[in-house]
Design a protein around this motif. Structure first.
Motif, PDB file in Angstrom:
ATOM      1  N   ILE A 263      61.855 -15.751  29.382  1.00  0.00           N
ATOM      2  CA  ILE A 263      61.726 -16.896  28.482  1.00  0.00           C
ATOM      3  C   ILE A 263      61.925 -16.416  27.050  1.00  0.00           C
ATOM      4  O   ILE A 263      61.178 -15.558  26.577  1.00  0.00           O
ATOM      5  N   ASN A 264      62.928 -16.953  26.408  1.00  0.00           N
ATOM      6  CA  ASN A 264      63.207 -16.611  25.011  1.00  0.00           C
ATOM      7  C   ASN A 264      62.730 -17.752  24.122  1.00  0.00           C
ATOM      8  O   ASN A 264      63.139 -18.897  24.303  1.00  0.00           O
ATOM      9  N   ARG A 265      61.889 -17.438  23.166  1.00  0.00           N
ATOM     10  CA  ARG A 265      61.309 -18.457  22.305  1.00  0.00           C
ATOM     11  C   ARG A 265      61.789 -18.262  20.868  1.00  0.00           C
ATOM     12  O   ARG A 265      61.756 -17.156  20.338  1.00  0.00           O
ATOM     13  N   GLN A 266      62.217 -19.371  20.273  1.00  0.00           N
ATOM     14  CA  GLN A 266      62.560 -19.375  18.854  1.00  0.00           C
ATOM     15  C   GLN A 266      61.334 -19.851  18.082  1.00  0.00           C
ATOM     16  O   GLN A 266      60.835 -20.947  18.299  1.00  0.00           O
ATOM     17  N   ARG A 267      60.872 -19.025  17.165  1.00  0.00           N
ATOM     18  CA  ARG A 267      59.622 -19.301  16.479  1.00  0.00           C
ATOM     19  C   ARG A 267      59.870 -19.704  15.030  1.00  0.00           C
ATOM     20  O   ARG A 267      60.876 -19.332  14.432  1.00  0.00           O
ATOM     21  N   GLY A 268      58.936 -20.473  14.500  1.00  0.00           N
ATOM     22  CA  GLY A 268      59.043 -20.929  13.123  1.00  0.00           C
ATOM     23  C   GLY A 268      58.684 -19.844  12.131  1.00  0.00           C
ATOM     24  O   GLY A 268      58.274 -18.731  12.502  1.00  0.00           O
ATOM     25  N   LEU A 269      58.827 -20.161  10.864  1.00  0.00           N
ATOM     26  CA  LEU A 269      58.547 -19.193   9.812  1.00  0.00           C
ATOM     27  C   LEU A 269      57.049 -18.899   9.740  1.00  0.00           C
ATOM     28  O   LEU A 269      56.213 -19.784   9.924  1.00  0.00           O
ATOM     29  N   PRO A 270      56.685 -17.638   9.463  1.00  0.00           N
ATOM     30  CA  PRO A 270      55.271 -17.305   9.257  1.00  0.00           C
ATOM     31  C   PRO A 270      54.829 -17.761   7.876  1.00  0.00           C
ATOM     32  O   PRO A 270      55.542 -18.480   7.168  1.00  0.00           O
ATOM     33  N   ILE A 271      53.641 -17.364   7.467  1.00  0.00           N
ATOM     34  CA  ILE A 271      53.144 -17.702   6.134  1.00  0.00           C
ATOM     35  C   ILE A 271      54.138 -17.195   5.091  1.00  0.00           C
ATOM     36  O   ILE A 271      54.620 -16.068   5.163  1.00  0.00           O
ATOM     37  N   LEU A 272      54.470 -18.067   4.144  1.00  0.00           N
ATOM     38  CA  LEU A 272      55.522 -17.733   3.185  1.00  0.00           C
ATOM     39  C   LEU A 272      55.131 -18.270   1.814  1.00  0.00           C
ATOM     40  O   LEU A 272      55.215 -19.478   1.567  1.00  0.00           O
ATOM     41  N   PRO A 273      54.699 -17.402   0.897  1.00  0.00           N
ATOM     42  CA  PRO A 273      54.377 -17.864  -0.467  1.00  0.00           C
ATOM     43  C   PRO A 273      55.645 -17.937  -1.321  1.00  0.00           C
ATOM     44  O   PRO A 273      56.499 -17.053  -1.269  1.00  0.00           O
ATOM     45  N   LEU A 274      55.769 -18.998  -2.106  1.00  0.00           N
ATOM     46  CA  LEU A 274      56.915 -19.213  -2.983  1.00  0.00           C
ATOM     47  C   LEU A 274      56.407 -19.595  -4.363  1.00  0.00           C
ATOM     48  O   LEU A 274      55.434 -20.346  -4.491  1.00  0.00           O
ATOM     49  N   VAL A 275      57.071 -19.110  -5.382  1.00  0.00           N
ATOM     50  CA  VAL A 275      56.626 -19.313  -6.761  1.00  0.00           C
ATOM     51  C   VAL A 275      57.757 -19.958  -7.556  1.00  0.00           C
ATOM     52  O   VAL A 275      58.934 -19.623  -7.376  1.00  0.00           O
ATOM     53  N   GLU A 276      57.388 -20.884  -8.457  1.00  0.00           N
ATOM     54  CA  GLU A 276      58.355 -21.517  -9.343  1.00  0.00           C
ATOM     55  C   GLU A 276      57.767 -21.617 -10.738  1.00  0.00           C
ATOM     56  O   GLU A 276      56.574 -21.886 -10.912  1.00  0.00           O
ATOM     57  N   LEU A 277      58.624 -21.405 -11.739  1.00  0.00           N
ATOM     58  CA  LEU A 277      58.230 -21.539 -13.140  1.00  0.00           C
ATOM     59  C   LEU A 277      59.249 -22.440 -13.823  1.00  0.00           C
ATOM     60  O   LEU A 277      60.457 -22.191 -13.756  1.00  0.00           O
ATOM     61  N   GLU A 278      58.755 -23.513 -14.477  1.00  0.00           N
ATOM     62  CA  GLU A 278      59.636 -24.482 -15.122  1.00  0.00           C
ATOM     63  C   GLU A 278      59.261 -24.633 -16.586  1.00  0.00           C
ATOM     64  O   GLU A 278      58.081 -24.719 -16.933  1.00  0.00           O
ATOM     65  N   MET A 279      60.291 -24.651 -17.450  1.00  0.00           N
ATOM     66  CA  MET A 279      60.097 -24.855 -18.885  1.00  0.00           C
ATOM     67  C   MET A 279      60.796 -26.134 -19.309  1.00  0.00           C
ATOM     68  O   MET A 279      61.968 -26.344 -19.012  1.00  0.00           O
ATOM     69  N   ASP A 280      60.054 -27.000 -20.000  1.00  0.00           N
ATOM     70  CA  ASP A 280      60.565 -28.296 -20.436  1.00  0.00           C
ATOM     71  C   ASP A 280      60.551 -28.329 -21.957  1.00  0.00           C
ATOM     72  O   ASP A 280      59.501 -28.275 -22.590  1.00  0.00           O
TER      73      ASP A 280
END
Length: 881
Positions: free
Chosen positions: A863-880
């Motif tokens: 049985i081959n299983r395709q698994r979802g993404l693990p914990i994934l932190p992402l950062v964004e910085l926006e200047m207005d």
């Protein structure tokens, strides 16, 4: 037309008829007064006749009347009460009058002249016009929605003052008084300030009929998308997944599935032009830059007559014109990409907006990586990938009645991959130099140009002319070497071009009637080319050069009437007729929606039904390992491919349990016919030499089928102070019927999800904001083998093992559960407003299974299983700025 659709449409019409019949039932009227105050007599008329009377208190104060009337004619009773008072009644619509003063010259005249209440709704910060804003006459209980130019008009009104409420999703509502017959007014809405005379700002409405609702339509609050979990930056498509009935067709990648429909059954419009592949990063990120959009309307299942061409949903997005007041610049940097947006006025009548975005992972990681084997042999691994998109819009106002805009969009993805290992993709020993390797160079892009001219003819007619071009191109160049002597070199390209002109006219006859009609002509071109060289051995080679060109023309005409006979009833009926040259198909698709305000405080009920026709379907080559991206092609209707036809009906309720707490419940049923379903749903891409680019070879992998879906959706939103919570519960089934191994029988669709629960809880302070979001749903269907058997020849040394799978989708994957978290902080540094955001995807690090395949072995089943993404932190910085 599906039989059940006839039944529901007839029921909706009958429902409306019964409502009107009840309104016409009238008890005997007995009105006998002498020199009584007019105010008291009008109130008595209200009670006995159930008429709605709108007037200013100063108009009737100090006036008296004498009247003697017995009968059942409501209008005659009202005229009797007003006789000799110097006040006359002007009928606005059935059962509703506006009282106006008679001048000396007008006494005895039949009626005063009618006029219009009109104007524009603007963004207070940028001066940009807001489409889709609600303008509501609170006393008349009638309203209008601003068009794409932010213009509204309410016609057929006596020249009086009217209390008006203006609202727009994501903005503060405003209450003011406007005069019918005056020039166009300009009302500015903002989150904290309103620019207009005599306005009272309110936190929100406490009545359900204070805004217009359209069955099946949802408007997206674009300025609130940053409060929802995203994949590193605010993304429109990820935000839409918190709408009932919408989810990704795959756990991470894949298009949007609306109420169980296939992703190709959705139409995406950008300034009136279709976008055929609205995804970056293999469906992780949408091509729509959220902060470049002015408005976004989503129609699920029920479309107005002006929209069509798909079966499940229509997304109508409009780009910003650019600030008319002052220059503005925004710069953002996330883990995946960097972006900018600049908007500014050029003159008093001209403004522009330009933006860009590019991923930069290829710059950080590098495109080429040397690898060395245990024997010291060296090779090169290539992993180059990036995407970019640019948007621009120029808007010029020739005068108060003329406006022209020119929009441009171009987005592209580019992948350069070289993996020096065998095709088993065995990562246990990691990458190593090998004679067996896989190379692919993929790129795909969208290019859209749209020009729109909006012309206000008088006060009541608005004409919009749109010309557009939309092009989609994709290329896949591959080199596959499965053995030391065999290889396949191929270059596969596809291109789709869609150019068209659309003219639409909207006529505002009165507060009861708005007529909309239009004509659209478009030309479509489909091109494919393939050059391949198959080396079967050192002495045997096969070369192939193929080219395919298909063209088609489409002509569409539509007419729609929005009728509001009484303040509590709205009927929207229309028909959309279309001709498609491929196969010479002609179809007429009727639409009907009915809305009834059962109680102005508690309950609105909506019902709708309609037919839809889809002339394009997207198919994928399910055989060749060398082709994946470009083999997913749009196939037009022809003599061999019938257009898909679908009917959908819906019934929904909307209630406000208390101020700030709303509840929506929607039920739907739909049936689609002539959809193309894979012949072998279990087909795995394992062939090297594909069937080629001919449409017939692609159609040979599909059969014609039917699809049905039913569902119930519940959505509740609660807002109180700094807190905002939403709960969405969807239940439903989607089944398909097509010839398969198990015979011609109904089976669950690959997108069938019986239960889905999603919730968000957000808090917003002066500088900090945080949102937690959770999703729990049933796992997707999967075909589970029921037995394993072996076949072999008595002379053979080894038998071949097979799996017995008599039924398709007889099992289901484990439930999917994920929690995301978003935390943002706003601050000001160096004369700029900054926002720092941290998105944590799958914060609980749950190991979700997205797909499952089975491979037989001599001793069992792997049985081959395709698994979802693990914990994934992402950062964004926006200047207005």
């Amino acid at each position: 037309m599906p039989r059940f659709l006839y039944v529901v449409v007839v029921a909706l019409v009958g429902w409306g008829g019964m409502g009107e019949g009840a309104a016409r039932a009238q008890a005997p009227i007995d009105l006998r007064v002498t020199d009584a105050p007019l105010t008291a007599v009008l109130e008595e008329v209200r009670v006995q006749t159930n008429l709605e009377l709108v007037y200013a208190e100063r108009l009737v104060q100090g006036r008296t009347t004498s009247c003697s009337y017995t009968g059942d004619d409501r209008d005659a009773a009202l005229m009797c009460a007003l006789e000799g008072t110097g006040v006359q009644a002007e009928r606005v619509r059935r059962g509703q009058y506006v009282l106006v003063s008679k001048s000396n010259q007008e006494i005895g005249a039949e009626a005063s002249p009618r006029t219009s209440l009109k104007g524009y709704v603007l963004d207070a910060e940028t001066g940009e016009r807001l489409p889709g804003a609600h303008v509501y006459l609170t006393q008349l209980k009638a309203g209008a929605t601003t068009n794409q130019d932010g213009y509204f008009v309410l016609s057929g009104l006596p020249p009086e003052d009217y209390a008006v409420r203006i609202s727009y999703l994501g903005y503060r509502s405003a209450d003011t008084t406007l005069t019918a017959g005056a020039g166009p007014v300009r009302i500015s809405l903002a989150a904290t300030s309103i620019q207009s005379e005599g306005v009272v700002v309110e936190a929100g409405s406490t009545r359900l009929d204070d805004s217009e609702r359209r069955p099946g339509m949802s408007s997206v609050a674009l300025n609130r998308l940053d409060q929802l979990p995203s994949f590193g930056e605010p993304d429109l498509f990820r935000a839409l997944q918190w709408t009932p009935g919408i989810r990704k067709s795959g756990g991470v990648s894949g298009g949007l599935s609306v109420r169980g429909g296939n992703p190709d059954q959705n139409l995406y419009l950008l300034d009136g032009a279709p976008v055929y592949h609205p995804w970056h990063a293999f469906s992780l990120i949408s091509t729509f830059q959220t902060q470049t959009l002015r408005s976004t309307d989503l129609y699920r299942g029920t479309f107005p007559a002006k929209h069509g061409g798909r079966l499940s949903a229509i997304l109508d997005a409009q780009m910003k014109d650019g600030s008319r007041r002052a220059p503005k610049a925004v710069v953002g940097l996330s883990v995946l990409s960097g972006r900018f947006r600049i908007e500014s006025p050029l003159t008093n009548s001209t403004s522009f907006m330009v933006s860009g975005r590019r991923s930069y992972l290829d710059k950080l990681v590098g495109r080429q990586h040397p690898v060395t084997g245990e024997d010291g042999r060296r090779d090169t691994l290539r992993t180059g990938y990036y995407f970019f998109d640019t948007s621009a819009k120029l808007t010029h106002r020739f005068g108060p009645n003329h406006r022209f805009s020119l929009s441009y969009y171009h987005g592209r993805d580019d992948l350069d991959l070289r993996l020096p290992f065998d095709l088993s993709l065995d990562f246990s020993s990691w990458l190593r130099p090998a004679d067996l390797l896989f190379e692919v160079s993929q790129n795909w892009d969208n290019r859209v140009v749209s020009g729109q001219h909006r012309y206000l003819v008088g006060d009541d007619v608005f004409v919009t002319t749109t010309g557009y071009y939309s092009g989609y191109r994709a290329q896949e160049a591959s080199f596959v070497q499965p053995t030391t002597t065999a290889s396949l070199t191929s270059d596969y390209r596809v291109q789709l071009s869609d150019a068209g002109v659309r003219v639409q006219a909207a006529y505002h006859h009165s507060v009861s009637h708005e007529l909309t009609g239009g004509l659209e002509v478009s030309s479509l071109q489909f091109e494919s080319t393939l050059e391949s060289d198959l080396q079967r051995s050192s002495r045997t080679a096969t070369q192939r050069v193929q080219e395919s060109r298909v063209s088609a023309a489409k002509v569409v005409g539509y007419l729609q009437d929005t009728w509001t006979p009484t303040p509590r009833w709205t009927v929207e009926s229309g028909v959309r007729a279309s001709y498609f040259s491929g196969g010479n198909y002609v179809h007429a698709a009727p639409r009907l929606s009915v809305q009834h305000v059962v109680h102005p405080r508690w309950l609105v009920v909506e019902g709708s039904g309609g037919l839809h026709v889809q002339y394009l379907q997207r198919l994928r080559d399910r055989y060749s390992l060398a082709y994946d991206l470009v083999s997913s092609r749009w196939v037009p209707a022809s003599d061999r491919v019938r257009p898909a036809i679908g009917g959908q009906v819906g019934l929904g309720t909307y209630t406000q349990l208390r101020p700030g707490w709303t509840l929506e419940v929607d039920a739907y049923a739909r049936e689609n016919r002539h959809t193309l379903v894979p012949t072998d749903a279990l087909q795995e891409k394992e062939g090297i030499d594909g069937p080629g680019i001919e449409i017939g070879a692609l159609l040979g992998q599909y059969v014609t089928g039917a699809e049905r879906a039913v569902g119930l959706e519940l959505s509740t939103l609660y807002e109180h102070g700094s807190w905002r919570g939403r709960l969405v519960v969807s239940t439903g089934r989607t089944i398909v019927r097509a010839p398969a191994r198990s015979g011609l029988r109904w089976r669950p669709s690959g997108l069938d999800v019986p239960v889905s629960v999603r919730s968000t809880l957000g808090w917003e302070g002066e500088h900090w904001q945080a949102t937690a979001a959770a999703e729990l749903r049933s796992g997707y269907p999967v075909t589970t083998p029921e037995a394993r058997y072996q076949l072999g020849d008595p002379t053979a040394t080894r038998s071949t093992t097979y799996l017995h799978r008599p039924q398709v989708h007889n099992g289901r994957l484990p439930p999917y559960f994920r929690v995301d978290l978003t935390v943002g902080y706003q601050f000001r540094v160096l004369s700029a407003n900054w926002t720092a955001t941290v998105d944590v995807f799958n914060v609980i690090n749950r190991d979700n299974i997205l797909d499952q395949t089975y491979r037989p072995t001599e001793t069992g089943v792997n049985i081959n299983r395709q698994r979802g993404l693990p914990i994934l932190p992402l950062v964004e910085l926006e200047m207005d700025l």
